[in-house]
Design an enzyme around this catalytic site. Sequence first.
Site, PDB file in Angstrom:
ATOM      1  N   ASN A   1      27.721  37.200 -27.988  1.00  0.00           N
ATOM      2  CA  ASN A   1      26.493  37.063 -27.508  1.00  0.00           C
ATOM      3  C   ASN A   1      25.528  36.269 -28.878  1.00  0.00           C
ATOM      4  O   ASN A   1      24.446  36.726 -28.492  1.00  0.00           O
ATOM      5  CB  ASN A   1      25.964  38.027 -26.843  1.00  0.00           C
ATOM      6  CG  ASN A   1      24.409  37.736 -26.040  1.00  0.00           C
ATOM      7  OD1 ASN A   1      23.680  38.484 -25.983  1.00  0.00           O
ATOM      8  ND2 ASN A   1      24.239  36.502 -25.410  1.00  0.00           N
TER       9      ASN A   1
ATOM     10  N   CYS B   1      26.483  33.008 -30.120  1.00  0.00           N
ATOM     11  CA  CYS B   1      26.734  31.613 -30.144  1.00  0.00           C
ATOM     12  C   CYS B   1      26.665  30.910 -28.905  1.00  0.00           C
ATOM     13  O   CYS B   1      25.566  30.355 -28.492  1.00  0.00           O
ATOM     14  CB  CYS B   1      28.254  31.290 -30.812  1.00  0.00           C
ATOM     15  SG  CYS B   1      28.247  31.852 -32.563  1.00  0.00           S
ATOM     16  N   ARG B   2      27.737  30.971 -28.023  1.00  0.00           N
ATOM     17  CA  ARG B   2      27.892  30.092 -26.910  1.00  0.00           C
ATOM     18  C   ARG B   2      26.842  30.411 -25.787  1.00  0.00           C
ATOM     19  O   ARG B   2      26.088  29.784 -25.029  1.00  0.00           O
ATOM     20  CB  ARG B   2      29.088  30.131 -26.292  1.00  0.00           C
ATOM     21  CG  ARG B   2      30.235  29.364 -27.029  1.00  0.00           C
ATOM     22  CD  ARG B   2      31.611  29.615 -26.691  1.00  0.00           C
ATOM     23  NE  ARG B   2      31.893  31.092 -26.841  1.00  0.00           N
ATOM     24  CZ  ARG B   2      33.016  31.471 -26.340  1.00  0.00           C
ATOM     25  NH1 ARG B   2      33.895  30.807 -25.731  1.00  0.00           N
ATOM     26  NH2 ARG B   2      33.570  32.904 -26.513  1.00  0.00           N
ATOM     27  N   SER B   3      26.983  31.783 -25.275  1.00  0.00           N
ATOM     28  CA  SER B   3      25.958  32.374 -24.179  1.00  0.00           C
ATOM     29  C   SER B   3      24.559  32.221 -24.453  1.00  0.00           C
ATOM     30  O   SER B   3      23.820  31.948 -23.807  1.00  0.00           O
ATOM     31  CB  SER B   3      26.454  33.712 -23.930  1.00  0.00           C
ATOM     32  OG  SER B   3      26.328  34.695 -24.951  1.00  0.00           O
TER      33      SER B   3
ATOM     34  N   ASP C   1      34.581  28.328 -28.564  1.00  0.00           N
ATOM     35  CA  ASP C   1      33.723  29.219 -29.564  1.00  0.00           C
ATOM     36  C   ASP C   1      33.571  28.653 -30.937  1.00  0.00           C
ATOM     37  O   ASP C   1      34.755  28.719 -31.890  1.00  0.00           O
ATOM     38  CB  ASP C   1      34.363  30.675 -29.540  1.00  0.00           C
ATOM     39  CG  ASP C   1      33.538  31.699 -30.306  1.00  0.00           C
ATOM     40  OD1 ASP C   1      32.265  31.284 -31.012  1.00  0.00           O
ATOM     41  OD2 ASP C   1      33.836  32.779 -30.113  1.00  0.00           O
TER      42      ASP C   1
ATOM     43  N   CYS D   1      29.476  35.354 -23.453  1.00  0.00           N
ATOM     44  CA  CYS D   1      30.719  35.061 -24.128  1.00  0.00           C
ATOM     45  C   CYS D   1      30.994  36.320 -25.068  1.00  0.00           C
ATOM     46  O   CYS D   1      30.421  37.431 -24.888  1.00  0.00           O
ATOM     47  CB  CYS D   1      30.040  33.857 -25.278  1.00  0.00           C
ATOM     48  SG  CYS D   1      28.972  34.420 -26.518  1.00  0.00           S
TER      49      CYS D   1
END
Length: 158
Positions: free
Chosen positions: A17, A19-21, A128, A14
């Site tokens: 690196n 939050c999402r990933s 995000d 993401c």
Amino acid sequence: MANSAQGKKVLFICLGNICRSPIAEAVFNHILEEQGLAGWEVDSGAIGSWHVGRGPDRRAVSTMKKHNVHMSHKARQLKKTDFNHYDYIFGMDHENISDIKDMAPKTYTASIELFGSYDPQKELLIRDPYYDDDDAGFEKCYEQCLRCSKGFLDSLAK
């Protein structure tokens, strides 16, 4: 689960690196453990270098704790060597995919894919939640990553 689901190398990407990933990494590892799948290498990384060395966003950590999903990660940036090391590099949205492809060396072996393409509910983009004022976006990200992780593993078993 079929043998084709054993021993893959997966990298989630993401923007930063945090939050999402890292949520995708933690959830995917959790599903692998639940399904008794061994021999996988799972990591996550960033397009940008802003958060390198930092842990995940506190809201991401809180969401994972709520669901009893172990999360241990320090942000890192996508490297050229990742493109030939990993079997799959998953981006969280179309901009991630574009950036990943722009960063790729001339030749590489990884399959670059949108993680949301494995969502049985067809939510292609994992939004995000970084700029959200609460945890709701992190909860949604968790739910999407859960569905996509299972969807991806199911696709390998076919």
